[in-house]
Motif scaffolding. Structure first.
Motif, PDB file in Angstrom:
ATOM      1  N   ARG A 250      74.726 -67.518  33.247  1.00  0.00           N
ATOM      2  CA  ARG A 250      74.169 -68.872  33.075  1.00  0.00           C
ATOM      3  C   ARG A 250      74.203 -69.635  34.391  1.00  0.00           C
ATOM      4  N   ASN A 253      71.300 -68.549  36.503  1.00  0.00           N
ATOM      5  CA  ASN A 253      70.042 -69.102  36.006  1.00  0.00           C
ATOM      6  C   ASN A 253      69.919 -70.598  36.296  1.00  0.00           C
ATOM      7  N   LYS A 254      71.028 -71.318  36.134  1.00  0.00           N
ATOM      8  CA  LYS A 254      71.003 -72.765  36.363  1.00  0.00           C
ATOM      9  C   LYS A 254      70.705 -73.076  37.830  1.00  0.00           C
ATOM     10  N   ALA A 256      69.285 -71.068  40.050  1.00  0.00           N
ATOM     11  CA  ALA A 256      67.932 -70.608  40.367  1.00  0.00           C
ATOM     12  C   ALA A 256      66.899 -71.635  39.923  1.00  0.00           C
ATOM     13  N   ASP A 257      67.053 -72.147  38.712  1.00  0.00           N
ATOM     14  CA  ASP A 257      66.092 -73.114  38.194  1.00  0.00           C
ATOM     15  C   ASP A 257      66.163 -74.437  38.955  1.00  0.00           C
ATOM     16  N   SER A 258      67.361 -74.846  39.362  1.00  0.00           N
ATOM     17  CA  SER A 258      67.523 -76.111  40.088  1.00  0.00           C
ATOM     18  C   SER A 258      66.753 -76.110  41.406  1.00  0.00           C
ATOM     19  N   GLU A 260      64.259 -73.753  42.159  1.00  0.00           N
ATOM     20  CA  GLU A 260      63.007 -73.010  42.004  1.00  0.00           C
ATOM     21  C   GLU A 260      63.049 -71.672  42.751  1.00  0.00           C
ATOM     22  N   ASP A 262      63.675 -67.462  42.283  1.00  0.00           N
ATOM     23  CA  ASP A 262      63.530 -66.407  41.293  1.00  0.00           C
ATOM     24  C   ASP A 262      64.903 -65.970  40.768  1.00  0.00           C
ATOM     25  N   ARG A 263      65.070 -66.012  39.438  1.00  0.00           N
ATOM     26  CA  ARG A 263      66.375 -65.704  38.844  1.00  0.00           C
ATOM     27  C   ARG A 263      66.845 -64.289  39.165  1.00  0.00           C
TER      28      ARG A 263
END
Length: 300
Positions: A250, A253-254, A256-258, A260, A262-263
């Motif tokens: 998690r 993923n968090k 990576a998303d913050s 932008e 790639d996860r």
């Protein structure tokens, strides 16, 4: 004032393959510090303790009372590249260079004074990660033309040599890390200037901005490589948490998303960097560190 080498620095240099230049530098460090102070006409107040694993930092003042910090690093730490990166960032997201006129003579860096005892590690982890991501956004810019920095592919190729000789207990993970690295470097998606050693402890409180980064080991490559070291920050706390492997994923993923990123590339670089650090810790007989790093890599 006596400028004894910080013990963390002595231990860290002892873990590396000895070079004649770095050994000589460490032996002459008190003398080199005195000379660097005189060249810049600043007065030492105290040695920053406990100090870093790659340098001696002196908190100093100009004659008019202006505070600054003088950093002396061994030749093997490539202080020239650090200066080039800090100059390119120009104080945006990073500590500012105050005077580089004498750098060619001794490799020392005269920097603005930050608050050396207050890093992002003083904040709750969620808040620290938010501030860390904001700092990274400022650092990720295109490198200067004809830049002197090595690439992620070049640095990790050298690190891969250690992984190929990993002891039996770490060999399966080392082989996984090597395969991931080959995949990641076959088609790198971007070439940005990276900090190279970014983590919460490298971001300090400042006056002209809330937080500024220090101590880059700069290189050029993709953002996922730079972010990977941040994933495992506060590793002991993460390992002790009940969320375990699911919590580690998690976190990937968090982050990576913050930013932008790639996860999957972030997960893969996090595995490679954790395994490389773990194998290095094994070679230095830091078994506790090695076990944590390798277990974390296995979670991902």
């Amino acid at each position: 004032m006596a400028f004894e080498p910080p013990q963390r620095l002595v231990r860290a240099l002892g873990e590396l393959p000895p070079t004649e230049r770095d050994t000589e530098w460490l032996g002459r460090l008190p003398e080199l510090a005195e000379e660097a102070l005189k060249r810049r006409d600043v007065t030492a107040q105290r040695v920053q303790a406990p100090g870093g694993r790659s340098s001696l930092v002196l908190l100093v003042r100009y004659a008019d009372g202006t505070p600054a910090a003088l950093k002396l690093a061994p030749p093997g730490a490539a202080p020239d590249r650090e200066l080039d990166a800090l100059a390119h960032w120009g104080g945006f997201g990073a500590v500012r260079v105050l005077d580089s006129r004498h750098h060619e003579e001794d490799g020392a860096l005269l920097l603005e004074r930050l608050h050396p005892d207050v890093s992002l590690r003083s904040l709750p982890d969620a808040k620290a990660l938010l501030e860390a991501c904001g700092t990274l956004r400022r650092l990720w810019v295109g490198p200067p033309q004809d830049h002197p920095f090595e690439t992620v592919a070049e640095r990790t190729a050298a690190q891969s040599e250690l992984l190929r000789s990993a002891p039996p207990e770490a060999r399966p993970l080392a082989e996984t890390a090597l395969a991931l690295r080959d995949d990641l470097t076959s088609a790198p998606p971007e070439a940005l200037l990276l900090h190279g050693n970014f983590r919460q402890g490298k971001v300090l409180a400042a006056e002209r901005a809330p937080w500024l980064t220090v101590g880059p080991d700069p290189l050029v490559g993709e953002r996922a490589y730079d972010l990977a070291r941040l994933v495992r920050d506060r590793l002991e706390d993460q390992m002790a948490a009940s969320a375990g492997a699911a919590g580690a994923r998690r976190r990937v993923n968090k982050l990576a998303d913050s930013l932008e990123v790639d996860r999957e590339r972030l997960r893969a670089w996090t595995v490679f960097r954790a395994v490389e650090s773990g194998v290095r810790a094994l070679a230095a007989d830091r078994r506790r560190d090695a076990e944590l790093l390798l277990e974390f890599a296995a979670w991902l």
